[in-house]
Write a protein that holds these residues in place. Structure first.
Motif: not given
Lengths: 392, 392
Positions: A98, A101-102, A104-105, A108, A110-111, A133-135, B164, B169-171, B345-348
C-alpha cells in the motif's frame, strides 16, 4: 454467429547489466540504460530502497541524491526514496504494498515513469508487484543487492507478495525494464546472505550444466572465504543460465513444467514453517539436499554423486536439516509433505517435480512417494547431527 | 562483465464465442471451449456471478448446477458460485477482491483451473484482476451479460479495480482463456444497460469505420426499440473492431497512443464526479459529445457531421450533459479538466487525445485547450436544456 479469433504475440526485451559503484558521479550506466526509452524529456523516477541496504550503506541516499542532481536532464526524483523493510517476512504485510502504491499515486508516477527498486529479492518482489499493478504496469528497474537476487530472482520476470499464509500467492509475470547488478552491494552482506544465493547456482548447475557445477565445486573454498572475483563469475553464469531458461520455451509458465524450481517444493514450505527465519537460499539448499537424497533413494542418482553434492553444500556452510522438516500436522503427517500439494496448486496442472539422474541432468517426475520423502528427511537429520542437535 | 540480453515474445490466443442459452443442457459451447486445453482430467471451476445478473435471471444458479452435473466428466465446481455486486461502484471496495482471492485459496483453484465470471463489465474487471494476480494468473472465462461488456470491455485484455479515488488505478493486461457472449442475458437488461453499451459502438465506428457508423444510424430506431437481431449484429461488429484493434500494434499499450479511448478522458472523470451513478457507457456518450464538439470548435469536423453525431446520441436516448461537467474545484477550474492530467498519468507518456476530422477518421492531438473544452461544455449544456435542467 461467427467466432472472433484473437491472436497476437507480445515482445519483451531487457538487459541484465553489471557494474561497480552505480551511483558514483562518473558512472553513466543508469542514465544510459534509461536512455533506451528514446524519450526526449526528463524521466520521472521513484526509488524504493530496502531498509537493510540503506543501513548497510550509510552514504547511499546522499549518493543517489547527488547522482540524480548531477543528471537532472535525464531523470528527476519525484520524491524522497521510499525506505521499506526487506526480507521475506515483509512480503506478508500488505501495508508495504500500500505504501508503494500510495507513493505512485501521490507523486504522479505514470506508465512511462520508473520505479527503481534497490534491495534483496523480497523487496524486489514486493516493489515489482506494485509496479506491475499500478496503472496496469509502470516501468521497473531492479537493482538487486544480494547474491540470490543478482543471480536468480532479480533477473527474472516474476514478482509477488505472500497471502493466506502462502508464499508468492499474489503476483504477476512482468518483465522489468532493466536489471543492474552492482557488485559493491555484495561487500556489505552478512555471511548468511553472501552464502545464501550460492544454492541457486548449485541448483541450476545440477539440472543444466555439469561444467558450471564443477567450477563451483573447485571454487568452494574461495566462495566461502568471500573472494569477490569468484563470486562475480558465479553470479554472471548463474544469471545467464536463468535468463536463457526463462527466455526459452515458456516465459510466463503456462505449462506444467518448472525445471528451475528444483528443490523448491520443500523450500517454499520450510520458509513458511520456520516463519521466514530461514533465508530463501538456505531453504533451497535444504530442498536440494532433500530432492537429491530422494533421487538417490529412488535409484536415480548414484551414491558418490549424492555424497558429493551434500558435501559441497556443507563445505559452503549450508545446513542440510532444520527441525521443521520433521514437524507433524494434526493428521500426524509431516507438515512439509503438504508443500507438495501447495506447490502443485500454485503452479497448476499436474504435479511436476524435478529430480536428478546425474549431476547436470534433471528428470521430471509426476509423483513423490511420501514414505521415501520421510526416509530422505531422516537421512538428512542423521547426517546433520554432528553439526546441530535437532529439537524434535 | 558482459551484459546479458533477454529477448522473447509471449503468444496469446483466445476466441470470442456467440451463443444463446449457454447453460441449457444440450448447449456444449462451454465444454467445447474448455476442451481446448487438451486436459485429460476434469477441470476445476469456480463461478463468480454478478448479483444483478443472479437476480434478473432467477433460474441461473440452478441451471449452472444442472449443467455442471450433466457435464461432470468435463468440469467440476469447486464450490457454490460466489455472488458479488456488479456496477462500477463495486470496484471501489477492496473487500470484493479479497472475497474472490479467498475463494481461490480455500477451494484450491490453480493456474490450470478456471474462474468463470458472469456479469457486467465491472464484475468482469474485478474478477479478472483477481484471476490475474492469484498464483500469478489463473485461467479466466468471461461471460459478459451487458451490451457494453459483450461488445467492448469483456472482449479485451484488461482488468482493474479502482483505488485512491481513481478509476482502474490497479489492474493488469491479462488475456482471457475465452469470452462467451450469450445474447439471452441481454433480454433481462434495464433500458439503461441496453442502451449504455451502444456508445462504445458509436465510438469505434466514429474513429475507424464509417460504414459501421452509417449502419448504426440507420438502425437507431430498432436499437432504441430493443430489436435483438439488430443488437446482436451491432455487438458482433463492435467486438470484432475492438479485437482487431487490440491484436494490432500494441496489445499491452506500451506506447502513448490509445485510439480506443476516444471520448474517455472526460468519461472516466465524470464517472468519478458522479460517484459512479453514471453508467460507463452513459459517461462515454457524454465524452464523445464533448470531444466531437471540441473537434468542431477546433475547426476539424464540419458542422453537419457534428450535428448529426449529437442527434444520433440523443435519438438513442443518451444525455449529452450532466451538471458535474460544470462542477468547479477549489482552484475555480472545472473539475472535469483535471481528468486530462489523470488520463495522461494513467496511460503514461505524452498526453495523446483522439479527436475527429470526419466521421470514420480519428486524429491524435497532444494538447487540449481548456478554454475550448469549457466552450464545448457550455454548448452541450445549452443543447441539453430542452431535456433536463442542469442544477448548477
Amino acid at each position: 454467429m461467427k467466432t472472433i479469433e484473437q491472436n497476437f504475440a507480445v515482445p519483451f526485451r531487457y538487459g541484465v547489466y553489471f557494474t561497480e559503484g552505480l551511483f558514483q558521479p562518473e558512472n553513466t550506466m543508469l542514465t544510459d540504460v534509461l536512455a533506451q526509452d528514446n524519450s526526449a524529456s526528463c524521466r520521472k523516477v521513484l526509488f524504493v530502497i530496502d531498509s537493510g541496504v540503506a543501513e548497510a550503506s550509510p552514504g547511499l541516499l546522499e549518493q543517489i541524491n547527488s547522482y540524480t542532481s548531477a543528471h537532472a536532464q535525464a531523470l528527476q526524483q519525484v520524491a524522497e526514496p521510499l525506505i521499506l523493510p526487506g526480507g521475506e517476512d515483509s512480503k506478508n504485510d500488505p501495508e508495504h504494498l500500500q505504501t508503494i502504491l500510495a507513493g505512485i499515486n501521490q507523486f504522479g508516477v505514470c506508465r512511462h515513469s520508473y520505479l527503481i527498486a534497490i534491495g534483496g529479492g523480497a523487496l524486489l518482489d514486493l516493489a515489482g508487484f506494485a509496479a506491475a499493478i499500478a496503472h496496469r504496469g509502470i516501468r521497473l528497474v531492479r537493482i538487486p543487492t544480494t547474491v540470490l537476487s543478482q543471480n536468480d530472482s532479480g533477473v527474472g520476470v516474476k514478482n509477488s507478495i505472500n497471502a493466506f499464509g502462502k508464499k508468492n500467492f499474489l503476483g504477476t509475470f512482468a518483465p522489468p525494464f532493466a536489471v543492474i547488478n552492482d557488485s559493491n552491494f555484495l561487500l556489505t552482506l552478512e555471511d548468511r546472505d553472501w552464502r545464501s544465493g550460492i544454492s541457486e547456482a548449485i541448483k541450476v548447475a545440477l539440472i543444466k550444466d555439469e561444467a558450471f557445477y564443477q567450477s563451483i565445486k573447485q571454487d568452494a573454498r574461495k566462495l566461502a572465504q568471500r573472494d569477490m572475483a569468484t563470486m562475480q563469475q558465479l553470479i554472471h553464469r548463474c544469471a545467464e543460465l536463468h535468463v536463457e531458461h526463462i527466455g526459452g520455451l515458456d516465459p510466463f509458465e503456462m505449462g506444467s513444467s518448472r525445471p528451475l524450481d528444483f528443490g523448491h517444493w520443500a523450500a517454499h514450505k520450510l520458509e513458511q514453517l520456520t516463519k521466514y527465519s530461514l533465508r530463501h537460499g538456505e531453504a533451497v539448499a535444504i530442498g536440494i539436499a532433500l530432492d537429491v537424497t530422494y533421487s538417490w533413494l529412488q535409484g536415480m542418482i548414484n551414491a558418490p554423486e549424492h555424497d558429493e553434492i551434500l558435501a559441497l553444500l556443507q563445505e559452503l556452510g549450508f545446513n542440510l536439516f532444520v527441525p521443521e522438516l520433521v514437524q507433524q500436522g494434526e493428521d500426524g503427517q509431516l507438515s512439509v509433505i503438504r508443500g507438495l500439494t501447495e506447490f502443485r496448486e500454485h503452479l497448476g496442472g499436474q504435479l511436476t517435480i524435478m529430480l536428478l539422474s546425474r549431476i547436470g541432468t534433471g528428470v521430471e517426475v509426476h509423483h513423490m512417494n511420501p514414505e521415501l520423502v520421510e526416509q530422505a528427511i531422516r537421512f538428512l537429520q542423521k547426517k546433520q547431527q554432528p553439526h546441530t542437535q535437532p529439537q524434535v
